[in-house]
Design a protein around this motif. Structure first.
Motif, PDB file in Angstrom:
ATOM      1  N   LEU A  74      38.794 -10.034  66.238  1.00 47.25           N
ATOM      2  CA  LEU A  74      38.199  -8.802  65.739  1.00 47.25           C
ATOM      3  C   LEU A  74      37.152  -9.109  64.675  1.00 47.25           C
ATOM      4  N   PHE A 100      38.893  -5.552  76.201  1.00 51.86           N
ATOM      5  CA  PHE A 100      38.073  -5.309  75.016  1.00 51.86           C
ATOM      6  C   PHE A 100      38.884  -4.526  74.006  1.00 51.86           C
ATOM      7  N   GLN A 101      38.853  -4.953  72.750  1.00 56.72           N
ATOM      8  CA  GLN A 101      39.536  -4.243  71.672  1.00 56.72           C
ATOM      9  C   GLN A 101      38.502  -3.512  70.826  1.00 56.72           C
ATOM     10  N   PHE A 102      38.762  -2.242  70.557  1.00 56.96           N
ATOM     11  CA  PHE A 102      37.814  -1.447  69.783  1.00 56.96           C
ATOM     12  C   PHE A 102      38.578  -0.606  68.774  1.00 56.96           C
ATOM     13  N   VAL A 159      43.543  -0.043  66.706  1.00 54.19           N
ATOM     14  CA  VAL A 159      42.700  -0.730  67.689  1.00 54.19           C
ATOM     15  C   VAL A 159      43.212  -0.378  69.085  1.00 54.19           C
ATOM     16  N   TRP A 211      27.790   1.032  71.433  1.00 56.22           N
ATOM     17  CA  TRP A 211      28.282   1.702  70.238  1.00 56.22           C
ATOM     18  C   TRP A 211      27.217   1.687  69.150  1.00 56.22           C
ATOM     19  N   HIS A 216      35.769  -4.957  66.556  1.00 52.83           N
ATOM     20  CA  HIS A 216      35.945  -5.118  67.991  1.00 52.83           C
ATOM     21  C   HIS A 216      36.172  -6.591  68.316  1.00 52.83           C
TER      22      HIS A 216
END
Length: 207
Positions: free
Chosen positions: A124, A148-150, A159, A172, A181
């Motif tokens: 991240l 995908f981590q957001f 997250v 974004w 992210h």
């Protein structure tokens, strides 16, 4: 969803996944031409740790990292030559994806190209080395699927995990511009265009 399998998927205020937006554009061949001129390599963090993801750049500026820190440079430190020109297909894709997500007139001057192999991840982080925070980030997934981590703009915000497939584009900006992210560890597999790898194109307005 439209006739070509594309759909827009908002994931936060100012952030959207455009499913299938980058399919059938010949982007992998363009990546090959860029990497022939500026090979993929492992940068080092300012602390001296090797970054697991292999990277290269195209455009007027390229993102680099070494003992001097994270920054953008106009020349490839391996060759001392300017980074390869950004392919026209890249520019058009980045502009069109940004517009679809609500960010008109996006004109990136940098494209960081990341190559993941199975077992590699991206922790991240925030994209905050750019001079123009008013411009969005456009991130294109090619090859192997990834998670995908957001999150939010605060590291403590929740997250959410989002699966990404070949041809998906994440955009974004605005209130989400500094969202945290990353990418979970890539699972093994093979893709007909990239083999045992995932390619990520990240378009930015660096200057």
């Amino acid at each position: 969803m439209d006739l070509f399998g594309q759909r827009n998927e908002p994931i936060a205020t100012g952030a959207m996944i455009l499913r299938g937006f980058a399919l059938d554009l010949g982007l992998v061949a363009d990546v090959g031409q860029v990497s022939d001129a500026a090979p993929f390599r492992h940068f080092q963090t300012p602390g001296g740790r090797q970054i697991g993801v292999e990277m290269t750049n195209c455009g007027a500026l390229g993102w680099v990292s070494d003992r001097r820190g994270y920054r953008y440079e106009p020349h490839d430190p391996l060759t001392d030559r300017p980074w390869p020109r950004m392919p026209q297909a890249f520019r058009e894709l980045a502009r069109d994806a940004a517009a679809r997500a609500g960010f008109a007139d996006f004109a990136p001057d940098a494209c960081l190209i990341n190559r993941y192999v199975p077992g590699i991840k991206m922790g991240l982080h925030q994209d905050r080395d750019e001079g123009d925070m008013g411009a969005p980030i456009v991130s294109v997934s090619l090859g192997l699927p990834a998670t995908f981590q957001f999150g939010g703009t605060d590291r403590r915000d929740p997250v959410v995990r989002h699966p990404l497939d070949h041809g998906d584009v994440v955009v974004w900006g605005g209130p989400a511009r500094l969202a945290w992210h990353g990418v979970l560890t890539l699972k093994d597999g093979a893709h007909p265009e990239t083999g045992r790898a995932r390619i990520n194109l990240t378009f930015r307005k660096a200057a």
